[in-house]
Every structure is written in C-alpha cells, then in structure tokens.
Design a protein around this motif. Sequence first.
Motif, PDB file in Angstrom:
ATOM      1  N   GLN A 192      -2.583   6.540  11.161  1.00  0.00           N
ATOM      2  CA  GLN A 192      -3.666   5.629  10.801  1.00  0.00           C
ATOM      3  C   GLN A 192      -4.463   6.143   9.608  1.00  0.00           C
ATOM      4  N   ALA A 193      -4.589   7.460   9.495  1.00  0.00           N
ATOM      5  CA  ALA A 193      -5.393   8.044   8.415  1.00  0.00           C
ATOM      6  C   ALA A 193      -4.812   7.749   7.042  1.00  0.00           C
ATOM      7  N   PHE A 194      -3.477   7.751   6.919  1.00  0.00           N
ATOM      8  CA  PHE A 194      -2.844   7.603   5.606  1.00  0.00           C
ATOM      9  C   PHE A 194      -2.036   6.310   5.474  1.00  0.00           C
ATOM     10  N   LEU A 195      -2.246   5.386   6.390  1.00  0.00           N
ATOM     11  CA  LEU A 195      -1.511   4.123   6.363  1.00  0.00           C
ATOM     12  C   LEU A 195      -1.812   3.311   5.111  1.00  0.00           C
ATOM     13  N   ALA A 196      -3.035   3.407   4.608  1.00  0.00           N
ATOM     14  CA  ALA A 196      -3.441   2.624   3.439  1.00  0.00           C
ATOM     15  C   ALA A 196      -2.683   3.012   2.179  1.00  0.00           C
ATOM     16  N   VAL A 197      -2.090   4.199   2.160  1.00  0.00           N
ATOM     17  CA  VAL A 197      -1.304   4.610   0.991  1.00  0.00           C
ATOM     18  C   VAL A 197      -0.205   3.601   0.704  1.00  0.00           C
ATOM     19  N   TYR A 198       0.307   2.954   1.758  1.00  0.00           N
ATOM     20  CA  TYR A 198       1.413   2.003   1.603  1.00  0.00           C
ATOM     21  C   TYR A 198       0.971   0.551   1.784  1.00  0.00           C
ATOM     22  N   THR A 199       0.139   0.271   2.767  1.00  0.00           N
ATOM     23  CA  THR A 199      -0.253  -1.126   3.010  1.00  0.00           C
ATOM     24  C   THR A 199      -1.211  -1.654   1.954  1.00  0.00           C
ATOM     25  N   ASP A 200      -1.994  -0.753   1.347  1.00  0.00           N
ATOM     26  CA  ASP A 200      -2.986  -1.180   0.351  1.00  0.00           C
ATOM     27  C   ASP A 200      -2.569  -0.826  -1.078  1.00  0.00           C
TER      28      ASP A 200
ATOM     29  N   TYR B 259       4.696 -10.281   0.174  1.00  0.00           N
ATOM     30  CA  TYR B 259       3.842  -9.921   1.305  1.00  0.00           C
ATOM     31  C   TYR B 259       4.023  -8.454   1.698  1.00  0.00           C
ATOM     32  N   ASN B 260       4.469  -7.636   0.745  1.00  0.00           N
ATOM     33  CA  ASN B 260       4.726  -6.227   1.030  1.00  0.00           C
ATOM     34  C   ASN B 260       3.440  -5.428   1.224  1.00  0.00           C
ATOM     35  N   THR B 261       2.413  -5.712   0.433  1.00  0.00           N
ATOM     36  CA  THR B 261       1.113  -5.051   0.571  1.00  0.00           C
ATOM     37  C   THR B 261       0.020  -6.111   0.558  1.00  0.00           C
ATOM     38  N   ILE B 262      -1.197  -5.700   0.875  1.00  0.00           N
ATOM     39  CA  ILE B 262      -2.293  -6.662   0.890  1.00  0.00           C
ATOM     40  C   ILE B 262      -2.632  -7.144  -0.514  1.00  0.00           C
ATOM     41  N   ILE B 263      -2.316  -6.352  -1.536  1.00  0.00           N
ATOM     42  CA  ILE B 263      -2.600  -6.743  -2.924  1.00  0.00           C
ATOM     43  C   ILE B 263      -1.796  -7.979  -3.302  1.00  0.00           C
TER      44      ILE B 263
ATOM     45  N   ASN C 119      10.713  -3.642   2.255  1.00  0.00           N
ATOM     46  CA  ASN C 119      11.062  -5.022   1.913  1.00  0.00           C
ATOM     47  C   ASN C 119      10.520  -6.032   2.924  1.00  0.00           C
ATOM     48  N   SER C 120       9.643  -5.550   3.798  1.00  0.00           N
ATOM     49  CA  SER C 120       9.069  -6.426   4.822  1.00  0.00           C
ATOM     50  C   SER C 120       7.558  -6.506   4.646  1.00  0.00           C
ATOM     51  N   SER C 121       6.928  -7.278   5.495  1.00  0.00           N
ATOM     52  CA  SER C 121       5.476  -7.466   5.414  1.00  0.00           C
ATOM     53  C   SER C 121       4.729  -6.205   5.835  1.00  0.00           C
ATOM     54  N   TRP C 122       3.555  -6.016   5.245  1.00  0.00           N
ATOM     55  CA  TRP C 122       2.707  -4.886   5.617  1.00  0.00           C
ATOM     56  C   TRP C 122       2.284  -4.984   7.091  1.00  0.00           C
ATOM     57  N   LYS C 123       2.297  -6.178   7.638  1.00  0.00           N
ATOM     58  CA  LYS C 123       1.918  -6.379   9.028  1.00  0.00           C
ATOM     59  C   LYS C 123       2.892  -5.688   9.977  1.00  0.00           C
ATOM     60  N   ASN C 124       4.173  -5.657   9.590  1.00  0.00           N
ATOM     61  CA  ASN C 124       5.179  -4.990  10.429  1.00  0.00           C
ATOM     62  C   ASN C 124       4.874  -3.509  10.596  1.00  0.00           C
ATOM     63  N   LEU C 125       4.343  -2.897   9.534  1.00  0.00           N
ATOM     64  CA  LEU C 125       4.032  -1.475   9.586  1.00  0.00           C
ATOM     65  C   LEU C 125       2.909  -1.206  10.582  1.00  0.00           C
ATOM     66  N   TYR C 126       1.924  -2.080  10.622  1.00  0.00           N
ATOM     67  CA  TYR C 126       0.848  -1.937  11.603  1.00  0.00           C
ATOM     68  C   TYR C 126       1.380  -2.072  13.028  1.00  0.00           C
ATOM     69  N   VAL C 127       2.301  -3.011  13.238  1.00  0.00           N
ATOM     70  CA  VAL C 127       2.876  -3.200  14.570  1.00  0.00           C
ATOM     71  C   VAL C 127       3.696  -1.979  14.975  1.00  0.00           C
ATOM     72  N   LEU C 128       4.490  -1.448  14.058  1.00  0.00           N
ATOM     73  CA  LEU C 128       5.343  -0.293  14.348  1.00  0.00           C
ATOM     74  C   LEU C 128       4.533   0.938  14.728  1.00  0.00           C
ATOM     75  N   ILE C 129       3.356   1.083  14.139  1.00  0.00           N
ATOM     76  CA  ILE C 129       2.531   2.258  14.386  1.00  0.00           C
ATOM     77  C   ILE C 129       1.619   2.069  15.600  1.00  0.00           C
ATOM     78  N   SER C 130       1.074   0.883  15.759  1.00  0.00           N
ATOM     79  CA  SER C 130       0.065   0.662  16.802  1.00  0.00           C
ATOM     80  C   SER C 130       0.654   0.475  18.192  1.00  0.00           C
ATOM     81  N   THR C 131       1.776  -0.216  18.303  1.00  0.00           N
ATOM     82  CA  THR C 131       2.347  -0.517  19.618  1.00  0.00           C
ATOM     83  C   THR C 131       2.722   0.735  20.407  1.00  0.00           C
ATOM     84  N   PRO C 132       3.449   1.706  19.825  1.00  0.00           N
ATOM     85  CA  PRO C 132       3.752   2.918  20.594  1.00  0.00           C
ATOM     86  C   PRO C 132       2.498   3.679  21.017  1.00  0.00           C
TER      87      PRO C 132
END
Length: 520
Positions: free
Chosen positions: A65-73, A107-111, A237-250
């Motif tokens: 969570q600390a460094f997730l923004a490096v990729y999603t943002d 839809y790869n990043t929020i930008i 090559n997928s949405s940034w939302k998928n990355l949040y799901v992959l990290i948060s669900t486990p």
Amino acid sequence: MEDTTPLICDQYSNSIEQVTVNFDQVTPFVSLDEMIEQSLEANFGCAQFVQAVLVSLLMIFDAQQAFLAVYTDAEPTWHCTDNVACNSSSNICSLSKTSWAWDGTAYNTIISYWSLECASSIITGLPSSCFFAGCLLGGFVLSIHGDSSLGRKKLLFLSCFGMSIAALATIFSTNIWVYSSLRFVTGVFRASIITTVLVLLMEMVGKKWRAHIGIISFCCFNIGTLSLPAMAYLNRNSSWKNLYVLISTPAILYCIVAYFFVSESPRWLFMHGHEIEAIAALKRLTSVNNHERLNLCLANNMPSNREFVSPYKSDLCSLFKDFFKRKWPLKRLLGIMTLAFGIGLVYYGMLLGVGNLGFDIYLSLTFNALLEIPAYFLTFFLIEKCDRTSSMLAFSIVSGTCSIISGVIGDGRKLLQIGFELASFFSICVAFNVVLIYATELFPTCVRNSATSMVRQATIFGAVLSPIVISAGRQNDDQLVCYGVFGLVILFCGLFAICLPETRGVTLCDTLDEQYCMQG
C-alpha cells in the motif's frame, strides 16, 4: 513541578530488598521483563517463531500500500498518431485528442483513466499527499489506543483490515477527488501497522531475542516491496483497479483468519490487569516443559490468597501528562523524532523518486528493494555487536555523503551516479531498520506504542515532504536539487543520535520511573 524521581528510585531499590514470606504485608517485586525472561528461559522456540511470522506477514500488505501509487498514479507514455501535428509541438497539452494516443490501455493509471495529463502537479500529486497526510493523522489518533483500550493485537488487525477495505473501495472512485479521499482513509488505517507489529513482537520475547525478531518483520516488508513491481508488471496492460483488488483481497482474508491465531502481548495484558489472559498468553509462548517453571514464577509473584493488582495500571492521559512534564523523556522523543524525520525523507524520497534517474520504473524499484535484503543482514549483525546510536550516526553520515556525491555527478556519468545513489539508499535502509528497533527499546511499556508511533510519524512527515523535493529536482532537471537536499538533511538530522542514550542489552522497562532509574 518538582522532580521526585530520585526519591522514587530510592524507594524502588529499597522495595526489592523487602522480601518477606507474609504476602499480606510485602510482596517481592519482579518486573514483567524478568517474569517473561524466567518463563521463556531466554530461548526462542517454535511458538515464538510462529507468532512472529503470523504478525510480520501483515508488513507485506503495508509495504504494498505504501508504494502502490508508483504504478497506479504514474503518468503513462504516449505516441503520436498524426505526425504533421506532432511536428509542430511535442507538448501533449497543445495537441488535439486525435493527434496522439496512450502507448498502453487508456485505463492503466488514474492519469489516463480520468484524462489528467494536462492537470497541474498539485492535482496529480494529490492522492499521494492525501495518503501520507492520512498516515500522519492516523498515527496520532490510533496509536494511543494500542497502549489503552484496544491493545496491540486488536489495533494491529483493525488497522490492516481497515486499510485493505478502504483500498478495495478505491476501485469505485468516480473522480480524482473521491479517489484522494479514499487514499486518505487508507493512510489513516495504515499508520499504526509498522509500529504495532514491532511493539507486539518485542513484547513477546525476552531481551536476548528482541532485536533479532524485528528482522523478520523487515524481511516481510521487503517481500511486499519486491512483490509490488512484479504484480504491477503483470497488470501493465490492465486497469489500475485490478492492482488494488489483487493487493487488498488477500490482506482482508488474511486478517480474518490470522486474528484467531495471534496472541496479545503478555506485557500489555499484565499492565491492564488481565492476569488470566496474560498467563494464558505466556503459556502459549512457552513449551510444555517450561509450564512448571512459569507456574512457579507466577506463584511467587501473584499469590492466590489475594487479588493481584497491576502496579503499572494507570490512566493513559495521566501518563502522557507525566511524560511531557519530565524533561528527560521529552528530550529523547524530540531527538529521535528529528533523526527519524531525516531518515524518512531520504528513504521514501529515493523509493518514490526512482523515475528521476531515467531508468525503467519497474526495474528501478526492484533494484532498490533488492538492496534492502543485504541491509537486513547487516542490521542483524549490527544490533548484536554494535551500539544502536553509533550505527545510526555512522550510516546517516555515509548516506548523506553518497547522496550529495550522486547529485554532484549529474547525468554525465550515469552508472557512477546510480552507484552512489544505491550506496546512499543502502545506508539509509540500515539506519531506518536500526531506528525502529531502537525506538521500541527507548520508552517504557506504558507509553511504548504511542511513543514509537510518534517516531514513526516523524518518518512519515519526511515522506510527505519528499515528493516536493523530487518534483523540484524533476522540474529543474537538476539532480543536485533533489539528492543534495536529501544529503544535507540526513547529515544534519543524523547528528542527533549523539544526544540519545544507548539501549543495547538493556532490559525493557514498564514505567517512566523504572526507565529513569535504569537509564536516566
């Protein structure tokens, strides 16, 4: 206010000598640390190791969570679709929407998802700023509950569970403002995880294994940092939302399951009068062969013919009033917080600014994360053989010097510049590890979680300011602005280690009076 601590010390020393068989008159005093040392026989067994792993695994989710923004943002790359229009200007904001396209998905990043390519740096950097601002607020709001009502275990799992739920809810954001708000909430819950993990681990073992057990949590944090680039690369090559799901669900699933297997701190339980739960927790941490020794120890200190009342149980507000009225603990807190601020500025600044050196964003973070592995091994050696204060001072000086040299070299000698940057980051990693372990040893049990969290907040405050320094270096296209500031700050802050007392081999204290008597 008159300082009565020397008188208390005399009374404390005399009380140890007043041992009598009649428990209704005088009870022999044995500190909580001595009781744990006797019950565990200073051995690190299977039960403690399992507990350490279960608790430390939460650090994986914290790091992600600390460094997730490096990729999603991140700002994605783009290419021209109309060469004629691109010949007249290379500024994406001056081109029509039909003249260019994103290299990857829109839809790869929020930008790219919210078309923020022409938004100001304040807007695009708002989510990260909100996240760390939440960490600052959460550290002050939640940390005190670890010393009072919630305890270590409940606060830890509440923080990780709340962080993961808020992160998962981020995928429903409709704009940058909702997204930033949810990142703020994520930061609030995330704030207490690292310090509560360390405090809980330190209070599960005797002083012989305190420093060593902290390395387990650091390794799990590094696993989280290393796993993030791999997950982000697979999701490129997928949405940034998928990355949040992959990290948060486990993380959510792990919190639900692991909560029932992790024990509360025996120290905290004793401090708050939960003797039965404390004894059960101690027995879970010892082997069956040691239960007889534990029962004998408890019988000598908590006789059955009267109700045991914790001598350390006190109102938390009163404790902190006492804490801030005394000069010596306040000086220690301000000194280590200043040191932690400099360490946090450089540590988070170098990780969040990996793109400033012109290398691949996935490989850059991976190389920096890999460098933390030898830093952990060196920390393991230092905490056993060397003084904490000397180690923090030495590695702060090395980090600052290498950072300044890296900025002076500039882009002319790229490999040499990278080498000094890695050397600076390696040194600050060691200093970061040592300062977190040192903070848990510097304050007594009654305020340990709160005081350690304040030290942690100082590193987060450095993280809040680091994007500003990174942005200044990027806008001026001058690495000396970025790495020069990093170097000067850590050189100055590192000097405060000279003013702090040494804690290597010192028994953990339970109250402010004990702390003064033993280290004051």
